[in-house]
Scaffold this motif. Structure first.
Motif, mmCIF file in Angstrom:
data_model
loop_
_atom_site.group_PDB
_atom_site.id
_atom_site.type_symbol
_atom_site.label_atom_id
_atom_site.label_comp_id
_atom_site.label_asym_id
_atom_site.label_seq_id
_atom_site.Cartn_x
_atom_site.Cartn_y
_atom_site.Cartn_z
ATOM 1 N N GLU A 135 0.837 -1.199 0.000
ATOM 2 C CA GLU A 135 0.000 0.000 0.000
ATOM 3 C C GLU A 135 0.874 1.253 0.000
ATOM 4 O OE1 GLU A 135 -3.452 0.057 0.054
ATOM 5 O OE2 GLU A 135 -3.802 -2.094 0.313
ATOM 6 N N MET A 136 1.893 1.270 0.823
ATOM 7 C CA MET A 136 2.787 2.418 0.896
ATOM 8 C C MET A 136 3.532 2.631 -0.416
ATOM 9 S SD MET A 136 4.463 2.141 4.711
ATOM 10 C CE MET A 136 3.578 2.738 6.151
ATOM 11 N N THR A 137 4.008 1.541 -0.992
ATOM 12 C CA THR A 137 4.760 1.645 -2.243
ATOM 13 C C THR A 137 3.911 2.243 -3.349
ATOM 14 O OG1 THR A 137 6.200 -0.207 -1.661
ATOM 15 C CG2 THR A 137 5.979 0.311 -4.013
ATOM 16 N N ARG A 138 2.673 1.816 -3.455
ATOM 17 C CA ARG A 138 1.814 2.342 -4.510
ATOM 18 C C ARG A 138 1.508 3.824 -4.305
ATOM 19 N NH1 ARG A 138 -2.763 -1.511 -6.850
ATOM 20 N NH2 ARG A 138 -2.734 0.255 -8.287
ATOM 21 N N LEU A 139 1.361 4.233 -3.054
ATOM 22 C CA LEU A 139 1.118 5.659 -2.807
ATOM 23 C C LEU A 139 2.345 6.498 -3.158
ATOM 24 C CD1 LEU A 139 -0.919 5.379 0.486
ATOM 25 C CD2 LEU A 139 -1.730 6.391 -1.650
ATOM 26 N N VAL A 140 3.535 5.979 -2.887
ATOM 27 C CA VAL A 140 4.760 6.696 -3.230
ATOM 28 C C VAL A 140 4.939 6.766 -4.740
ATOM 29 C CG1 VAL A 140 7.288 6.612 -3.118
ATOM 30 C CG2 VAL A 140 5.922 6.243 -1.045
ATOM 31 N N THR A 141 4.788 5.633 -5.422
ATOM 32 C CA THR A 141 5.086 5.590 -6.859
ATOM 33 C C THR A 141 3.966 6.136 -7.733
ATOM 34 O OG1 THR A 141 4.272 3.299 -7.002
ATOM 35 C CG2 THR A 141 6.631 3.611 -6.579
ATOM 36 N N GLU A 142 2.719 6.060 -7.245
ATOM 37 C CA GLU A 142 1.597 6.478 -8.088
ATOM 38 C C GLU A 142 0.947 7.784 -7.648
ATOM 39 O OE1 GLU A 142 -1.149 3.199 -8.930
ATOM 40 O OE2 GLU A 142 0.416 1.807 -8.266
ATOM 41 N N ALA A 143 1.084 8.133 -6.371
ATOM 42 C CA ALA A 143 0.442 9.353 -5.878
ATOM 43 C C ALA A 143 1.441 10.368 -5.342
ATOM 44 C CB ALA A 143 -0.578 9.006 -4.791
ATOM 45 N N GLY A 144 2.734 10.071 -5.467
ATOM 46 C CA GLY A 144 3.752 11.037 -5.101
ATOM 47 C C GLY A 144 3.954 11.252 -3.615
ATOM 48 N N TRP A 145 3.568 10.276 -2.797
ATOM 49 C CA TRP A 145 3.737 10.435 -1.356
ATOM 50 C C TRP A 145 5.224 10.443 -0.978
ATOM 51 C CZ3 TRP A 145 -0.065 8.329 2.750
ATOM 52 C CH2 TRP A 145 -1.370 8.755 2.431
ATOM 53 N N THR A 146 5.517 11.139 0.114
ATOM 54 C CA THR A 146 6.874 11.247 0.623
ATOM 55 C C THR A 146 7.014 10.466 1.925
ATOM 56 O OG1 THR A 146 6.390 13.181 1.988
ATOM 57 C CG2 THR A 146 6.982 13.573 -0.337
ATOM 58 N N LEU A 147 8.235 10.444 2.447
ATOM 59 C CA LEU A 147 8.468 9.807 3.743
ATOM 60 C C LEU A 147 7.647 10.499 4.832
ATOM 61 C CD1 LEU A 147 10.069 7.694 5.398
ATOM 62 C CD2 LEU A 147 11.830 9.455 5.732
ATOM 63 N N ASP A 148 7.541 11.811 4.753
ATOM 64 C CA ASP A 148 6.729 12.547 5.719
ATOM 65 C C ASP A 148 5.263 12.122 5.657
ATOM 66 O OD1 ASP A 148 8.738 14.041 6.883
ATOM 67 O OD2 ASP A 148 8.517 15.723 5.514
ATOM 68 N N ASP A 149 4.756 11.902 4.450
ATOM 69 C CA ASP A 149 3.364 11.461 4.308
ATOM 70 C C ASP A 149 3.153 10.104 4.970
ATOM 71 O OD1 ASP A 149 2.503 13.695 2.768
ATOM 72 O OD2 ASP A 149 3.360 12.795 0.963
ATOM 73 N N LEU A 150 4.079 9.189 4.747
ATOM 74 C CA LEU A 150 3.966 7.860 5.353
ATOM 75 C C LEU A 150 4.076 7.941 6.870
ATOM 76 C CD1 LEU A 150 6.152 5.756 2.871
ATOM 77 C CD2 LEU A 150 3.676 6.104 2.835
ATOM 78 N N ALA A 151 4.977 8.787 7.366
ATOM 79 C CA ALA A 151 5.097 8.973 8.809
ATOM 80 C C ALA A 151 3.812 9.552 9.385
ATOM 81 C CB ALA A 151 6.279 9.896 9.118
ATOM 82 N N ASP A 152 3.220 10.480 8.656
ATOM 83 C CA ASP A 152 1.998 11.141 9.116
ATOM 84 C C ASP A 152 0.874 10.143 9.347
ATOM 85 O OD1 ASP A 152 0.140 13.080 9.726
ATOM 86 O OD2 ASP A 152 -0.195 13.696 7.658
ATOM 87 N N VAL A 153 0.581 9.289 8.356
ATOM 88 C CA VAL A 153 -0.534 8.347 8.516
ATOM 89 C C VAL A 153 -0.216 7.276 9.554
ATOM 90 C CG1 VAL A 153 -1.498 8.750 6.217
ATOM 91 C CG2 VAL A 153 0.213 6.950 6.521
ATOM 92 N N THR A 154 1.060 6.946 9.711
ATOM 93 C CA THR A 154 1.444 5.945 10.704
ATOM 94 C C THR A 154 1.286 6.484 12.116
ATOM 95 O OG1 THR A 154 3.015 5.001 9.104
ATOM 96 C CG2 THR A 154 3.266 4.350 11.412
ATOM 97 N N VAL A 155 1.726 7.715 12.331
ATOM 98 C CA VAL A 155 1.574 8.335 13.641
ATOM 99 C C VAL A 155 0.093 8.527 13.968
ATOM 100 C CG1 VAL A 155 1.958 10.470 14.936
ATOM 101 C CG2 VAL A 155 3.838 9.434 13.660
ATOM 102 N N THR A 156 -0.682 8.962 12.984
ATOM 103 C CA THR A 156 -2.119 9.140 13.196
ATOM 104 C C THR A 156 -2.765 7.815 13.588
ATOM 105 O OG1 THR A 156 -2.234 10.976 11.627
ATOM 106 C CG2 THR A 156 -4.292 9.849 12.128
ATOM 107 N N ALA A 157 -2.369 6.730 12.927
ATOM 108 C CA ALA A 157 -2.915 5.408 13.262
ATOM 109 C C ALA A 157 -2.531 5.004 14.678
ATOM 110 C CB ALA A 157 -2.430 4.368 12.263
ATOM 111 N N ALA A 158 -1.296 5.263 15.056
ATOM 112 C CA ALA A 158 -0.857 4.901 16.407
ATOM 113 C C ALA A 158 -1.659 5.651 17.467
ATOM 114 C CB ALA A 158 0.638 5.183 16.575
ATOM 115 N N TRP A 159 -1.921 6.926 17.236
ATOM 116 C CA TRP A 159 -2.713 7.693 18.196
ATOM 117 C C TRP A 159 -4.186 7.290 18.156
ATOM 118 C CZ3 TRP A 159 -0.782 9.609 22.237
ATOM 119 C CH2 TRP A 159 0.480 10.222 22.242
ATOM 120 N N GLY A 160 -4.616 6.614 17.088
ATOM 121 C CA GLY A 160 -5.995 6.140 17.005
ATOM 122 C C GLY A 160 -6.187 4.709 17.470
ATOM 123 N N ALA A 161 -5.117 4.064 17.909
ATOM 124 C CA ALA A 161 -5.198 2.664 18.348
ATOM 125 C C ALA A 161 -6.110 2.530 19.561
ATOM 126 C CB ALA A 161 -3.807 2.140 18.685
#
Length: 386
Positions: free
Chosen positions: A333-359
Motif C-alpha cells: 500500500e505504501m509503495t503504490r502511494l509513493v510511486t503512483e500518488a507522489g507520497w513522501t516519507l513525511d506522508d507515510l510517517a503522518d498516517v502511521t503516527v495518526t494510526a498509532a494515536w488512534g489505536a
C-alpha cells in the motif's frame, strides 16, 4: 511527535523524500494497521491445507492459482461479489486449531512486514459451524495471537496485536457480540465493529447496542462510507458514537472541490465533513481494496481520495483491509502511494503516527508506540536517505 492527538502534517527533521530510494526502504519502516480482517489475510497454502482437512472444495488446487483466483474474484468492482470470496476462508476456520493457526500466521506475516501494532477484526458468529461456542472462538484466536507474538519476538520483531470483535450487520446478533467483546476486554479484545452489507443495515437497527458500549467505555469502529455514503457515516458517528470509521472514503461526497478566483484548488466542506475533521475521527482507509470494491469513483491510486483527505487535514490512516483478496500488504500500500500518488516519507510517517494515536489502547501505550517504535524507525530511514 509527542502531541497526544492525531494530527496531519508530521514532519521529520530532514527533507521530505520520495522516489525509488524510499521505495527500497519501505519494508523496513515501522507500520500500524487498524483495519485488517483475520479471515481476509490467510496464506493461500494454509487455505489449501485446511480445506483438505475438512473436505471443503476450492476453486483452485495450488497456492499460486488460488491466490490468483481470490484476487480476480475480488476485482469485480462490487462489494457484494468481494464478500463472496470469504465463503472459502470462513469455511476453513471452524475449529480452535484452525483459528489459532490463522491468527498466529497473521501476526507473523504482519511482523515480517514491519507492523509494530495491529488490530485484527473478525466475526466470531461466523465460526460456530463445527460446534465451537463464542467464547471458545475468541480464546482460540487469542492463543494464536499470543503464539505469533512470541515467535516474532524470538525473531527479533516487536509487535502488539489486539482483537476487534465484529458483529455481522445482517445477522442481528449485535448485542450478543457486544456482550462478548466487553466480556473479553483485558483478555485480548480491544474494540467492537459491525461489518458486512453496509447498505440497508444501518447502525440505527440496534440503538441499544451503542448505548451499552458507551456505558461500558468500550471502543467502537464502524464500517461506513464504503458501500453507502454520507448518511451511513453520519449514523456511525452520531448514533454509533464511533471512535473511528472503517473506510470512510465517501466522506468526499460531503466536500465540494473546485477552484477560487485565482484558479487555486478550493475545497468546501459540508457539515458532516467538518464534524469528522474537527473531531479528528480517524478514517481507516484501504486504497487497494477500495479500488476493487468500487468504494469511490477513483480507478487509480493517484485518483484515490486518500491523498486529498490527508491534504485537508482529516485524520487519515492507511490499511490493508484483506491481504489475501487484495494481494496486498502495508508495504505494498505504501509503495503504490509513493510511486503512483507522489507520497513522501513525511506522508507515510503522518498516517502511521495518526494510526498509532488512534489505536484502541490507552494513552500511555499509544505514546510508547509513537515515541519508542514509530518515530525512531522513520528517523533511521530518513538518515539512510540523506
Amino acid at each position: 511527535m509527542t502531541d497526544p492527538a492525531p494530527t496531519a502534517g508530521t514532519r521529520l527533521a530532514g527533507t521530505a523524500t520520495s522516489g525509488s530510494a524510499l521505495v527500497d526502504l519501505i519494508p523496513s519502516l515501522p507500520k500500524v494497521v487498524l483495519h485488517d480482517h483475520l479471515d481476509g489475510g490467510l496464506r493461500p497454502q494454509t487455505v489449501l491445507e485446511l480445506a483438505d482437512a475438512v473436505g471443503h472444495p476450492l476453486p483452485a488446487q495450488d497456492a499460486d492459482a488460488l491466490a490468483d483466483w481470490f484476487q480476480q474474484a475480488a476485482d469485480s468492482g462490487s462489494l457484494v461479489r468481494y464478500l463472496e470470496t470469504f465463503d472459502h476462508t470462513i469455511a476453513v476456520m471452524q475449529t480452535p486449531e484452525a483459528l489459532a493457526r490463522v491468527a498466529k500466521e497473521a501476526v507473523l506475516d504482519l511482523a515480517a512486514d514491519g507492523v509494530v501494532y495491529a488490530e485484527q477484526r473478525w466475526a466470531p458468529e461466523q465460526h460456530l459451524q463445527r460446534g465451537m461456542s463464542l467464547p471458545e472462538t475468541v480464546e482460540a484466536v487469542q492463543a494464536g495471537i499470543d503464539a505469533g507474538i512470541a515467535e516474532a519476538a524470538a525473531r527479533g520483531q516487536v509487535i502488539r496485536v489486539g482483537q476487534l470483535v465484529t458483529a455481522m450487520r445482517h445477522a442481528d446478533r449485535w448485542r450478543e457480540i457486544a456482550d462478548l467483546a466487553v466480556a473479553y476486554r483485558g483478555a485480548g479484545v480491544v474494540g467492537f465493529d459491525i461489518a458486512g452489507a453496509e447498505d440497508g443495515f444501518p447502525p440505527d437497527r440496534h440503538l441499544e447496542v451503542w448505548h451499552f458500549l458507551a456505558e461500558n467505555d468500550f471502543p467502537v469502529t464502524i464500517h461506513a462510507g464504503e458501500a453507502a455514503g454520507v448518511p451511513s457515516i453520519a449514523q456511525a458517528v452520531h448514533l454509533g458514537q464511533a471512535d473511528r470509521i472503517g473506510h470512510g472514503v465517501r466522506i468526499v461526497e460531503d466536500i465540494a472541490f473546485g477552484t477560487d478566483s485565482d484558479g487555486s484548488p478550493l475545497a468546501t466542506l459540508g457539515s458532516l465533513a467538518h464534524w469528522v475533521r474537527d473531531h479528528q475521527i480517524p478514517l481507516e482507509v484501504c486504497p487497494v481494496s477500495n479500488l476493487q470494491t468500487g468504494a469511490t469513483e477513483a480507478r487509480t491510486i493517484a485518483e484515490h481520495p486518500i491523498t486529498r483527505l490527508k491534504e485537508l487535514d482529516f485524520a487519515v490512516t492507511l490499511n490493508t483491509d484483506n491481504r489475501l483478496m487484495s494481494r496486498t500488504s502495508m508495504s505494498h500500500e505504501m509503495t503504490r502511494l509513493v510511486t503512483e500518488a507522489g507520497w513522501t516519507l513525511d506522508d507515510l510517517a503522518d498516517v502511521t503516527v495518526t494510526a498509532a494515536w488512534g489505536a484502541f489502547v490507552h494513552h500511555d501505550e499509544r505514546r510508547a508506540i509513537v515515541d519508542d517504535l514509530v518515530l525512531p524507525g522513520y528517523q533511521t530511514v530518513e538518515g539512510a536517505l540523506r
